[in-house]
Design an enzyme around this catalytic site. Sequence first.
Site, PDB file in Angstrom:
ATOM      1  N   HIS A  43       4.817   0.281   0.270  1.00  0.00           N
ATOM      2  CA  HIS A  43       5.492  -0.532   1.280  1.00  0.00           C
ATOM      3  C   HIS A  43       4.666  -1.759   1.638  1.00  0.00           C
ATOM      4  O   HIS A  43       3.449  -1.778   1.489  1.00  0.00           O
ATOM      5  CB  HIS A  43       5.781   0.290   2.537  1.00  0.00           C
ATOM      6  CG  HIS A  43       4.561   0.892   3.147  1.00  0.00           C
ATOM      7  ND1 HIS A  43       3.960   2.013   2.629  1.00  0.00           N
ATOM      8  CD2 HIS A  43       3.818   0.524   4.210  1.00  0.00           C
ATOM      9  CE1 HIS A  43       2.899   2.315   3.361  1.00  0.00           C
ATOM     10  NE2 HIS A  43       2.784   1.423   4.320  1.00  0.00           N
TER      11      HIS A  43
ATOM     12  N   CYS B  47       3.958   0.357  15.152  1.00  0.00           N
ATOM     13  CA  CYS B  47       3.773   1.291  14.047  1.00  0.00           C
ATOM     14  C   CYS B  47       3.163   2.562  14.623  1.00  0.00           C
ATOM     15  O   CYS B  47       2.098   2.517  15.241  1.00  0.00           O
ATOM     16  CB  CYS B  47       2.854   0.669  12.998  1.00  0.00           C
ATOM     17  SG  CYS B  47       2.495   1.761  11.629  1.00  0.00           S
TER      18      CYS B  47
ATOM     19  N   HIS C 266       0.183   5.764   1.058  1.00  0.00           N
ATOM     20  CA  HIS C 266      -0.723   6.784   1.598  1.00  0.00           C
ATOM     21  C   HIS C 266       0.037   8.090   1.706  1.00  0.00           C
ATOM     22  O   HIS C 266       1.262   8.122   1.503  1.00  0.00           O
ATOM     23  CB  HIS C 266      -1.306   6.347   2.943  1.00  0.00           C
ATOM     24  CG  HIS C 266      -0.361   5.577   3.796  1.00  0.00           C
ATOM     25  ND1 HIS C 266       0.763   6.121   4.368  1.00  0.00           N
ATOM     26  CD2 HIS C 266      -0.353   4.274   4.150  1.00  0.00           C
ATOM     27  CE1 HIS C 266       1.410   5.200   5.053  1.00  0.00           C
ATOM     28  NE2 HIS C 266       0.755   4.056   4.931  1.00  0.00           N
TER      29      HIS C 266
ATOM     30  N   GLU D 217       0.819  -1.209   0.000  1.00  0.00           N
ATOM     31  CA  GLU D 217       0.000   0.000   0.000  1.00  0.00           C
ATOM     32  C   GLU D 217       0.848   1.252   0.000  1.00  0.00           C
ATOM     33  O   GLU D 217       2.062   1.193   0.183  1.00  0.00           O
ATOM     34  CB  GLU D 217      -0.922   0.008   1.219  1.00  0.00           C
ATOM     35  CG  GLU D 217      -0.174   0.059   2.540  1.00  0.00           C
ATOM     36  CD  GLU D 217      -1.083  -0.097   3.751  1.00  0.00           C
ATOM     37  OE1 GLU D 217      -2.098  -0.822   3.663  1.00  0.00           O
ATOM     38  OE2 GLU D 217      -0.764   0.514   4.785  1.00  0.00           O
TER      39      GLU D 217
ATOM     40  N   HIS E 175       4.987   7.220   8.428  1.00  0.00           N
ATOM     41  CA  HIS E 175       4.910   6.502   9.686  1.00  0.00           C
ATOM     42  C   HIS E 175       6.252   5.856  10.008  1.00  0.00           C
ATOM     43  O   HIS E 175       7.141   5.765   9.165  1.00  0.00           O
ATOM     44  CB  HIS E 175       3.749   5.502   9.751  1.00  0.00           C
ATOM     45  CG  HIS E 175       3.707   4.429   8.736  1.00  0.00           C
ATOM     46  ND1 HIS E 175       4.154   3.165   8.974  1.00  0.00           N
ATOM     47  CD2 HIS E 175       3.227   4.425   7.479  1.00  0.00           C
ATOM     48  CE1 HIS E 175       3.960   2.413   7.909  1.00  0.00           C
ATOM     49  NE2 HIS E 175       3.399   3.163   6.981  1.00  0.00           N
TER      50      HIS E 175
END
Length: 122
Positions: A87, A101, A49, A47, A53
């Site tokens: 990733h 995370c 975004h 995915e 993170h």
Amino acid sequence: VPARRYKAPDGSWRGVSRHRLAGGAGWPLAFETRYFELEPGGFTSLEEHDHAHCVVVLRGSGSVILGETERAVGAGDVVYVAPRHPHQFRNGGAEPFGFLCVVDAERDRPRPARRRPVAVVE
């Protein structure tokens, strides 16, 4: 902390448990801390975004696909995932692979990333 559903079962991931440790509704935090654990042979969805993170590996070992490279990671390693960077985390070993995370409390939803050729980096 009870496990939450990782995502709807759609074949893009396998063997993932997700636990919210801090943040989200009712918490006065600008971030959310989650613990993920991948069973042997498990993997997260590939995915991307718009938010960044940080991942801290606590248990076991596995690999992370970041863009067009794949790197081995293990306990004590820290992974920074930049915004819009495809990733995926994978567990190719025989033991559980667990990591923290940390993400923004308010963030965009992940989008499936296209499969790209991946070079393994030692």
